[in-house]
Scaffold this active site. Structure first.
Site, short mmCIF file in Angstrom:
data_model
loop_
_atom_site.label_atom_id
_atom_site.label_comp_id
_atom_site.label_asym_id
_atom_site.label_seq_id
_atom_site.Cartn_x
_atom_site.Cartn_y
_atom_site.Cartn_z
CB SER A 80 26.78 40.77 30.71
OG SER A 80 26.73 40.69 32.12
CB SER A 110 27.33 37.93 33.55
OG SER A 110 26.41 37.88 32.50
CE LYS A 156 28.20 43.41 34.02
NZ LYS A 156 27.67 42.06 34.29
#
Lengths: 494, 95
Positions: A150, A174, A75
């Site tokens: 997210s 997330s 990420k």
């Protein structure tokens, strides 16, 4: 096995072919890169790729290490030396990490190759990646829908077989929510189990890094690599790390799983409700005991979370001042103008909204009413779970009340978006561990199958037990083997 | 508490963040809505409750105070928007 088949492998399967020398780590990387080039332009899971750097690492990969030669997507709010770390924000568009986050150092030590930085909501604030300043990651199962967030890029990549596994971060769900919406496994470790050093801080008392994988065993393997105390993170826990794979395959007969009456809230999609109920029955058939429990303060968790998370975010994001790194506005008139315009031009809308809310709840005259009160309610929620874990080994619920929603459907109503985090937020508030595993498919109005995730929450530091329970479900079901029919679609088009 | 006296302009100033007129209006409405929801925290009696840290309480966790290699000045300046002579360049601060 042809190179085209490689990207569909799990981490465990890839390791087997690598160790048998049927495939080299370089070949695996090239095959993965080809797959990404083919399908990612539509999905948008990746923000950057550095094949050359990855190939250099692959040259010296030690295949005997626990993750030897395995590429893992990261990420883009986690620092990987020499790579961008944009947090999907204009603020960090040109930033390059001068160092590795501890989780990256640990992955490399375990032999893994960080490859590709994945999309997210800007600074990890959101549940759909629609707050990314770059683009929205689409759900590989249905391109008209979000992949969740997210960590939507990481989840979509694993789901679309454009990553063998990925790292995400979970501040309010997330990792677990996008895992649920894309049909993969996602774990939020206990707060302090995994170092946060090198992760761009959003809400420091809630953030944890966690794996997104194709199955439970891969999740356990990566947890082994990530876990452990770090002198660079004073909140990481100086406790021994178990082998997270050790309990996989053990019987779950007699284990107790709690179903909270407060979780039967309205607003759960009936298909999700049905699938979670079926999964609960499945656990009962495997010999687990299903126990009715109560988490009386559930209804306050979202409100407490959005006070605490925004308060912490407003403080953490104060560092973006346009001086040492990041975006800087041109031609400011004085220092104040420099700060105000740098931040106005560098941050996107949701980030601004949260900075404003967080600044407000911390401001003089409101601190007691909001922040301090929310902290106390956090303690009450913690007590709820402490009491419940005297009765049960894990709590079972949906990970998300709904399957993947349409892009654009919710982005105009922040509160509506926040409320969908009801099942995941308590784990962050209380620091306990949780994971989402695929438990079936809902059908969209257009007849498209949409993955649904089952969440298991466990007491602090009990990840190995959660994985044991998840594995017992996974090995007796087929949901985790389902992948979106992307290549078929491609062939039809051709 | 229904304290809908959220003064966006002054909060934005505290946050060192210029908002456009449109953003200010939008946030005013949306955050009023969020704060109204957050008001439900008032329903709970917290008079006997201490504020929580996290699931595994720990205190005074120190590391050895040892020097170790870290960024060189060149590395520390690599991401700076403006730098010269090994220094960060900032707008004029004093009149």
């Amino acid at each position: 096995m042809t190179p085209r088949d490689l990207p569909a492998l799990t981490v465990g399967e890839l390791q087997e072919v690598l160790r048998r020398r049927e495939v080299s780590p370089q070949e695996a990387l090239v095959a993965l890169h080809e797959r990404i080039t083919e399908v990612d332009p539509e999905i948008g899971a990746y923000l950057s790729l550095d094949l050359e750097a990855a190939l250099r690492m692959a040259e010296t990969a030690d295949l005997d290490l626990p993750l030897g030669g395995v590429p893992i997507a990261i990420k883009d709010n986690i620092n990987v030396a020499g790579q961008p770390c944009t947090c999907a924000s204009r603020m960090l568009r040109d930033y390059r990490s001068p160092y590795d986050a501890t989780v990256i150092t640990k992955l490399k030590k375990a032999g893994a190759i960080p490859f590709g930085k994945t999309n997210l909501d800007e600074f990890a604030m959101g549940s759909s990646t629609e707050n990314s300043s770059v683009r929205t990651t689409l759900n590989p199962w249905d391109f008209s829908r979000v992949a969740g967030g997210s960590s939507g890029g990481s989840a979509a990549a694993v789901s679309a077989n454009t990553a063998f596994a990925a790292l995400g971060t979970d501040t309010g769900g997330s990792v677990r929510q996008p895992a649920s919406l894309t049909g993969v496994v996602g774990m939020k470790p206990t707060y302090g189990r995994v170092s946060r050093f090198g992760l761009t801080a959003f809400a420091s008392s809630l953030d944890q890094v966690g794996p997104l994988t194709k199955n439970v065993r891969d999740c356990a393997l990566i947890m082994n690599a990530l876990s452990g105390a770090d002198p660079q993170d004073s909140t990481s826990l100086p406790v021994p790390v178990p082998d997270h794979t050790a309990q996989l395959g053990r019987d779950i007969r007699g284990l107790r799983l709690g179903v909270a009456k407060e979780h039967a809230t309205t607003g759960i999609d009936p298909q999700v409700q049905r699938l979670v109920r079926a999964a609960t029955d499945h656990f009962a058939a495997l010999g687990a005991e299903i126990v009715g429990i109560s988490l009386p303060h559930t209804d306050y968790s979202v409100a407490a979370y959005y006070v605490l998370a925004t308060a912490e975010a407003s403080a953490n994001l104060a560092r973006f001042d346009g001086v040492r790194y990041g975006y800087r506005a041109d031609g400011p008139v004085g220092l104040l103008d420099h700060y105000e315009r740098t931040r106005a031009e560098g941050f996107g809308r949701e980030v601004k909204r949260r900075i404003i809310l967080g600044t407000y709840v911390l401001s003089s005259g409101y601190y007691e009413a909001y922040y301090s009160r929310a902290q106390k309610i956090r303690e009450l929620i913690r007590r709820d779970f402490a009491r419940v874990f005297e009765q049960v080994d894990a709590v079972i619920s949906p990970a998300s009340p709904v399957p993947a929603f349409k892009t654009g459907e919710r982005d105009s109503d922040p509160l509506q978006m926040y409320l969908a985090d009801i099942f995941t937020i308590p784990a962050n508030l209380t620091g306990i561990c949780g994971l989402s595993i695929p438990c079936g498919f809902a059908e969209s109005p257009d007849g498209v199958p949409l993955p649904v995730g089952l969440q298991l929450l466990g007491p602090a530091l009990d990840e190995a037990r959660l994985l044991q329970i998840a594995y017992a479900y996974e090995r007796t079901t087929e949901w985790h083997r389902q992948r979106p029919p992307l290549s078929a679609r491609k062939e039809f088009a051709a | 508490m229904a304290e809908q006296d959220l003064d966006i302009a002054s909060v934005a100033q505290l946050a060192r963040l210029t908002l456009t007129r449109e953003e200010a209006q939008l946030f005013q409405d949306q955050l009023a809505h969020v704060l109204e929801y957050v008001d439900k925290l008032r329903e709970v009696d917290v008079s006997e409750v201490e504020a929580a840290a996290h699931a595994v309480p720990m205190f005074n966790f120190f590391r050895e105070d040892e020097a170790h290699a870290w960024f060189t000045p060149v590395e520390a300046l690599e991401n700076a928007p403006h730098h010269a002579h090994g220094l960060f360049i900032v707008p004029k601060v004093v009149e």
